[in-house]
Scaffold this motif. Structure first.
Motif, PDB file in Angstrom:
ATOM      1  N   ARG A  97       4.100 -55.727  28.873  1.00 11.42           N
ATOM      2  CA  ARG A  97       3.839 -56.498  27.676  1.00 11.42           C
ATOM      3  C   ARG A  97       3.207 -55.539  26.687  1.00 11.42           C
ATOM      4  O   ARG A  97       2.248 -54.836  27.005  1.00 11.42           O
ATOM      5  CB  ARG A  97       2.862 -57.626  28.025  1.00 11.42           C
ATOM      6  CG  ARG A  97       2.390 -58.446  26.867  1.00 11.42           C
ATOM      7  CD  ARG A  97       1.187 -59.303  27.316  1.00 11.42           C
ATOM      8  NE  ARG A  97       0.597 -59.958  26.171  1.00 11.42           N
ATOM      9  CZ  ARG A  97       0.821 -61.227  25.836  1.00 11.42           C
ATOM     10  NH1 ARG A  97       1.586 -61.988  26.572  1.00 11.42           N
ATOM     11  NH2 ARG A  97       0.246 -61.732  24.764  1.00 11.42           N
ATOM     12  N   ARG A  98       3.760 -55.462  25.496  1.00 12.11           N
ATOM     13  CA  ARG A  98       3.210 -54.548  24.489  1.00 12.11           C
ATOM     14  C   ARG A  98       2.851 -55.343  23.255  1.00 12.11           C
ATOM     15  O   ARG A  98       3.504 -56.321  22.917  1.00 12.11           O
ATOM     16  CB  ARG A  98       4.249 -53.509  24.050  1.00 12.11           C
ATOM     17  CG  ARG A  98       4.711 -52.567  25.104  1.00 12.11           C
ATOM     18  CD  ARG A  98       5.353 -51.353  24.454  1.00 12.11           C
ATOM     19  NE  ARG A  98       6.659 -51.643  23.849  1.00 12.11           N
ATOM     20  CZ  ARG A  98       7.195 -50.917  22.871  1.00 12.11           C
ATOM     21  NH1 ARG A  98       6.525 -49.880  22.348  1.00 12.11           N
ATOM     22  NH2 ARG A  98       8.381 -51.222  22.395  1.00 12.11           N
ATOM     23  N   CYS A  99       1.831 -54.877  22.571  1.00 12.14           N
ATOM     24  CA  CYS A  99       1.410 -55.543  21.349  1.00 12.14           C
ATOM     25  C   CYS A  99       1.270 -54.486  20.252  1.00 12.14           C
ATOM     26  O   CYS A  99       0.548 -53.504  20.438  1.00 12.14           O
ATOM     27  CB  CYS A  99       0.087 -56.259  21.616  1.00 12.14           C
ATOM     28  SG  CYS A  99      -0.455 -57.225  20.214  1.00 12.14           S
ATOM     29  N   LEU A 100       1.976 -54.673  19.157  1.00 13.09           N
ATOM     30  CA  LEU A 100       1.928 -53.681  18.073  1.00 13.09           C
ATOM     31  C   LEU A 100       1.708 -54.395  16.744  1.00 13.09           C
ATOM     32  O   LEU A 100       2.151 -55.537  16.565  1.00 13.09           O
ATOM     33  CB  LEU A 100       3.264 -52.953  17.943  1.00 13.09           C
ATOM     34  CG  LEU A 100       3.758 -52.039  19.008  1.00 13.09           C
ATOM     35  CD1 LEU A 100       4.865 -52.710  19.793  1.00 13.09           C
ATOM     36  CD2 LEU A 100       4.305 -50.784  18.374  1.00 13.09           C
ATOM     37  N   PHE A 101       1.081 -53.682  15.809  1.00 13.62           N
ATOM     38  CA  PHE A 101       1.040 -54.210  14.446  1.00 13.62           C
ATOM     39  C   PHE A 101       2.458 -54.203  13.895  1.00 13.62           C
ATOM     40  O   PHE A 101       3.246 -53.290  14.194  1.00 13.62           O
ATOM     41  CB  PHE A 101       0.138 -53.350  13.559  1.00 13.62           C
ATOM     42  CG  PHE A 101      -1.309 -53.699  13.709  1.00 13.62           C
ATOM     43  CD1 PHE A 101      -1.794 -54.916  13.229  1.00 13.62           C
ATOM     44  CD2 PHE A 101      -2.183 -52.818  14.335  1.00 13.62           C
ATOM     45  CE1 PHE A 101      -3.138 -55.249  13.376  1.00 13.62           C
ATOM     46  CE2 PHE A 101      -3.519 -53.145  14.485  1.00 13.62           C
ATOM     47  CZ  PHE A 101      -4.010 -54.360  14.009  1.00 13.62           C
TER      48      PHE A 101
END
Lengths: 158, 710, 282
Positions: C138-142
């Motif tokens: 799971r990745r979270c990026l702006f």
């Protein structure tokens, strides 16, 4: 691929490429010619149908997306009281010229009035903004919608 | 029998609302073949070689060698081939077609055709065509038409003028965007070609096929299917599609369907001619006493109807104004662009935009109010037109103007400069439209209309004119029913089939109600006299221009049209001061189009025509760059939506035409021609600048206003 | 061509871990982009994976101080949701037409990564983050890190865009302007989304994003910093000119079939100036 959905109240199954446009499936596989192809780019609204009661442009819907959903075309609306009110109102208001866009406008009118039984002029213009008409200048279509709202008063509130 | 103008429910509407009306694409047959046209990908080139993919059985290629007769689309000059021969002259020109049972396969095969070209230097603009420095496309000088006419003593007027004003105007392409794309279905059975499809002029298509096949006329049949709008776009172009579909049917013996994808329709069918119009006015005592109008049309790769479009533009050159010393020059230039063609107004919108904007500018220069200035120049009954024709009927422009000024509160609003943070403007236009075919057109046509009273006492209208949305299914039924004193329901009017109907001419030039309707009126009168209950009676008549009409086609002198309709428009706009986006808020119109045959249908014509005119002046941008249109889908070439459309307010003044049915004149085109100049005048009013070009794009306004600021 | 209609998010992620698909939620962009000819299905570059119906991919909720919108949530649902900040709702209400907003999804608009994508300028100024899921990660990026170029972004072939999340800003000034080709069903010539807050005359927040004026939406935090913490009385003509000029360096539009570079740039900067002027005391 087998895709099941409900079409005009009946359960149907097609065995087809899921990328095919719903528009083509409706016209070619089911003979529903009230759904028109005016552009194939989602601009004109002549192919408008309802999916689960909401208006969509069927030229932009891959048939894979309607699995398990309820699709309604002008043919499925034809016997309803609501349709009859729209039909009569469009006749009396002079909403029809070449007619190619008309079933799409009927669908948009139905979708609008079901959600908003007493729309203002701006609501109507917004609701039909995805349907192009080159003949009428829209004014008499808007009159038709207003007339249908008035005449069908109670119907729309159900 | 009631008032002919009283609205009735349209006969064609119920099926259209229900979606059961069948347009050409709604016909399906087992064993039908589909066709894809392989088109030139060069604007101008010699075809060096064509390499075809291997064709599976059931698929075939059709090209110039499959044209049994002459590979030319019958029009005026007959220079336009169905399939390119050695040279292609525009991007998208048909070279060959592939027909077969599976659309997917047809698509794949058509993409696999390899064509080698040798480029020829292309010509795109009026100026490039005029300079004639590259090998000419047509004749020696690229001119499809080169005309001239004069009235009075223009040189004298310029010599004696207090002041001479010279301006140059430009108008752009306009694409029809009828909602139903073009299409045809063709069959070859028992030695006969039958074509069904979307069209305005069944006999144009029939005559084109007679020439293309070299068949006697009884071996060609053309049937109109319910047509989803035309606006001129389905006047001449359907012959191109009908031909290709018919050649495929002839070669394969199968039913063939050729319906355009919208993107093909936008990029490759005819459009309105772009123009450059130079006007020079001789001013004496603050009045325009002499005028020279030089009209140049960009006509595209083949002549098509351009010469006649140019004639209408030239005959409208002085607008609704009496100017006694006139010189009008006109040229239609060949370029390597898709052939430009018929579009509602047919040359008049370009000319009326130019003369109206010119008159506004001159009025401003003279310090006069444009409305009063225009009224001072207006035509009156008994005046002669620019071509020297006589205005025999009352010209009710003062009444029209008075009504529209009052209705729109023009002078009160004219004082307003801002509204809700936007720049506010109001503009006025005054104009005319010549009814029916230009010049000697009706004389050449000799239209025939027929009524057949059947044994069951129902009456069939037998004419070749079509319903395409403009209402004849209803209005012509009304005319016939009213004359005969029978219910409208007892009048039958089916989509024309050339096997059944005589040639009553094309459905163009706003002629259906006035000319064909007038003819039907007279046929019905005679039928009424011959009426015998329970028996079949057929009455037929041929159109003749009224005796008093005088016209010389070689000098362009005399009555260019048998009658005129008149009008005025007022448009209100709001322009965003930051973005220069233009909002057309209200549109007013007062027209004298004779007796309306149905007030509601006329109202619909007015709104629709005006919105097309408003789009022409604003949103509808089509640019040609590097050999192709930049806007080639309906996503990029845009027309107004319901949110872009203004509120309309309209009224009529009725000056009946004695030869029109119940006094009807022309209506369809009149409604479009005045909108663009009124929009332009309104934007000029909002921004305080002069404009010379449509469409008026925010991008252009930004540049102009920046110039103003510096 | 066939494809897959997975029953669940897990099944979709499993499929993506095995081979390349083109995920289709509403399909409104992809059906046009890969359109070929009348009556033919579009030609997708890889097999379609239909995800629009997956319940786990739809919905809008408030979680702590964040609004979370699942990727396949319909634009029309977002347009009508009271949870969603008005700047995003305004942008969506001007996108396409009702019939397209009933099919198109926010995830589609993000992954499409068009410079003219209308949800992007609002999402940029909301400092939205996108969450990408693959079978094992799971990745979270702006969002501004996610989008890398016109039609380009950081989504790997085995990933699905799962959700977009952002904090609701507490601003006092807001502007959204789409300059389109017409008033409905229009593509953007340019768009501007801006938020600011000034309290007691101090500008404590200032964010502005521009669409369709560069290969990706433009948001320049370094310039925003210059405006922040100023007192509104410091918004002199000179200062505003300086800010406008600085943005001018970042706004690099093109000429195309919808507008001109000059128009796009000039109007974008005019709207910026108009927004700065809004902050000034009357």
């Amino acid at each position: 691929m087998k895709i099941e959905f409900i079409l005009n109240g009946k359960k149907v199954e097609v065995n087809t490429d899921p990328a095919r446009r719903l528009l083509d499936v409706l016209r070619e596989d089911f003979g529903l010619i009230g759904v028109k192809e005016g552009c194939g780019e989602g601009e004109c609204g002549a192919c408008a149908v309802l999916i689960d009661g909401k208006i969509v442009h069927s030229c932009l819907v891959p048939v894979g997306n309607v699995k398990g959903k309820e699709v309604t075309t002008i043919e499925g609306l034809k016997d309803t009281e609501e349709y009859k009110v729209i039909h009569e109102s469009f006749l009396d208001a002079g909403s029809v010229q070449c007619g190619f866009c008309t079933p799409g406008f009927v669908m948009a009118t139905y979708a609008l009035l079901k959600e908003n039984p007493q729309p203002h002029e701006d609501d109507i213009r917004k609701a039909i903004s995805g349907n192009l008409c080159r003949c009428t200048g829209y004014s008499m279509i808007i009159d038709g919608v207003k007339l249908a709202a008035k005449r069908g008063e109670k119907l729309w509130k159900d | 029998m009631g008032d002919i103008s009283k609205p009735v429910r349209r006969f064609d509407a119920p099926e259209k609302i229900m979606g059961t009306a069948r347009y050409v694409d709604d016909y399906f047959e087992e064993e039908m073949l589909f066709v894809r046209i392989v088109r030139s990908t060069r604007p101008r080139a010699r075809i060096k070689s064509i390499k075809l993919p291997k064709l599976p059985s059931g698929y075939c290629v059709v090209d110039k060698n499959d044209v049994p007769g002459e590979n030319r689309i019958k029009m005026i000059f007959d220079d336009w081939p169905f399939f390119a021969e050695d040279v292609v002259n525009f991007y998208g020109e048909p070279i060959l077609a592939i027909a077969g049972p599976d659309r997917e396969k047809v698509y794949e095969l058509s993409n696999a055709v390899k064509i080698e070209y040798e480029d020829i230097p292309p010509i795109y603009t009026i100026e490039e065509s005029e300079e004639n420095k590259r090998p000419p496309i047509f004749g020696e000088n690229n001119l499809f038409a080169d005309y001239f006419y004069e009235k009075g003593d223009p040189d004298g007027a310029f010599r004696d003028a207090d002041q001479i004003v010279e301006e140059e105007f430009r108008t752009g392409f306009q694409e029809h965007i009828y909602l139903e794309p073009q299409g045809m279905i063709a069959k070859y059975e028992d030695g006969r070609i039958t074509v069904f499809g979307s069209m305005q002029c069944p006999y144009y298509v029939k005559n084109a096929l007679i020439k293309a096949f070299g068949f006697p006329e009884d071996r060609i049949r053309v049937v109109q299917t319910t047509t989803g709008g035309g606006f001129g776009g389905k006047e001449e172009y359907p012959s191109q599609i009908a031909g290709i579909a018919a050649f495929c049917a002839y070669k394969t013996g199968k039913t063939v369907k050729l319906v355009y994808d919208r993107a093909e329709d936008v990029e490759f069918t005819t459009k309105r001619h772009p123009s450059r119009i130079r006007i020079k006015g001789a001013i004496k005592d603050k009045r325009v006493v002499g005028i020279e109008v030089d009209i140049a049309l960009n006509a595209g790769a083949y002549a098509g109807l351009s010469s006649v479009v140019l004639q209408r533009a030239m005959f409208a050159a002085t607008g609704a104004y009496r100017i006694d010393n006139v010189r009008v020059l006109g040229k239609a230039f060949a370029t390597n662009i898709v052939p430009l063609g018929a579009f509602r107004g047919f040359g008049a919108p370009q000319a009326i935009f130019a003369i109206e904007t010119f008159m506004n500018h001159v009025a401003k220069k003279m310090g006069e109010d444009p409305v009063r200035f225009k009224l001072a120049h207006r035509y009156k009954k008994g005046d002669t037109t620019a071509t020297g024709g006589l205005l025999r009927s009352e010209v009710r422009l003062p009444e029209i103007t008075e009504k529209i000024i009052e209705m729109s509160e023009y002078y009160e609003k004219k004082k307003q400069k801002e509204k809700d943070g936007k720049l506010y403007g109001i503009g006025f236009s005054m104009f005319l439209h010549g009814c029916g075919f230009t010049g000697n057109g009706e004389e050449v046509l000799k239209s025939i209309a027929r009524l057949k009273k059947r044994k069951d006492d129902k009456v069939e209208i037998l004419i070749s004119n079509v319903e395409m949305g403009q209402g004849p299914q209803t209005t012509l039924r009304k005319v016939v029913a009213q004359v005969l004193g029978i219910p409208m329901e007892d009048v039958i009017y089916e989509n024309p089939d050339t096997d059944k109907v005589p040639d009553s001419g094309p459905t163009v030039a706003s002629r259906t109600a006035m000319i064909v309707g007038g003819l039907l009126y007279r046929v019905a009168k005679e039928l009424k006299e011959k009426w015998k209950e329970g028996e079949e009676v057929v009455v037929e008549k041929q159109y003749r221009h009224p005796e008093y009409i005088k016209w010389d086609q070689s000098t362009f002198k005399g009555d260019a049209y048998p009658e005129y309709s008149w009008g005025a428009n007022v448009i209100e706009v709001e322009v965003d001061p930051l973005t220069y986006e233009i909002e057309v808020k209200k549109a007013y119109a007062v027209f004298d189009l004779g007796t309306p045959l149905d007030k509601k249908i006329i109202e619909g014509q007015i709104h629709g025509g005006m919105l097309q005119g408003i789009g022409y002046a604003t949103l509808e941008v089509m640019e040609f760059e590097n050999g192709r249109f930049k806007q080639r889908t309906i996503t990029d070439y845009i027309i107004p939506t319901a949110m872009d459309a203004p509120l309309f307010e309209t009224d009529l003044v009725v000056e009946p035409y004695k030869n029109g049915p119940f006094g009807a004149k022309c209506a369809g085109e009149l409604t479009l021609v005045g909108a663009a100049p009124a929009v332009c005048a309104a934007v000029e009013d909002a921004l305080g600048i002069n404009l010379y070009e449509i469409p008026i794009r925010p991008e252009k306004l930004l540049v102009l206003m920046n110039k103003e600021d510096n | 061509m066939e494809g897959l209609i997975p029953e669940s998010l897990d099944e979709a992620l499993e499929a993506l871990s095995e081979r390349k698909f083109i995920p289709i939620a509403g399909g409104t962009d992809l059906m046009v982009r890969y359109k070929r000819w009348k009556n033919l299905p579009p030609s997708f570059p890889s097999l379609p994976l239909f995800i629009g119906h997956i319940a786990e991919l739809s919905g809008i909720e408030k979680k702590d101080d964040e609004i979370v919108i699942k990727a396949a949530t319909l634009l029309s649902e977002i347009e009508q949701s009271p949870l969603v900040p008005s700047i995003l709702r305004k942008a969506i209400s001007q996108m396409a037409a009702p019939g397209i907003r009933n099919m198109g999804t926010i995830g589609g608009n993000i992954v499409n990564s068009s410079p003219a994508g209308d949800t992007l300028p609002p999402l940029y100024v909301l400092d939205a983050k996108v969450v990408l899921l693959s079978k094992n990660e799971r990745r979270c990026l702006f969002i501004y890190d996610f989008i890398t170029g016109p039609g380009k972004n950081q989504r790997r072939d085995d990933e699905l865009l799962y959700e977009v999340r952002f904090k609701v800003p507490k601003h006092t000034h807001e502007m959204y302007r789409k300059v389109g080709t017409r008033k409905a069903n229009a593509l953007s010539k340019l768009s501007v989304a801006a938020l600011a807050s000034s309290r007691d005359g101090k500008i404590d927040d200032f964010r502005i994003g521009f669409g369709a004026v560069a290969p990706t939406p433009v948001r320049v935090k370094s310039i925003e910093e210059k405006v922040k913490s100023r007192h509104v009385s410091e918004l002199s003509d000179d200062f505003i000119n300086e800010i406008v000029n600085e943005y001018g360096e970042w706004i690099k539009p093109i000429d195309d079939q919808r507008s001109t570079a000059l128009y796009r740039k000039t109007v974008a900067l005019r709207l910026l100036r108009a927004f700065l002027l809004q902050l000034k005391p009357v």
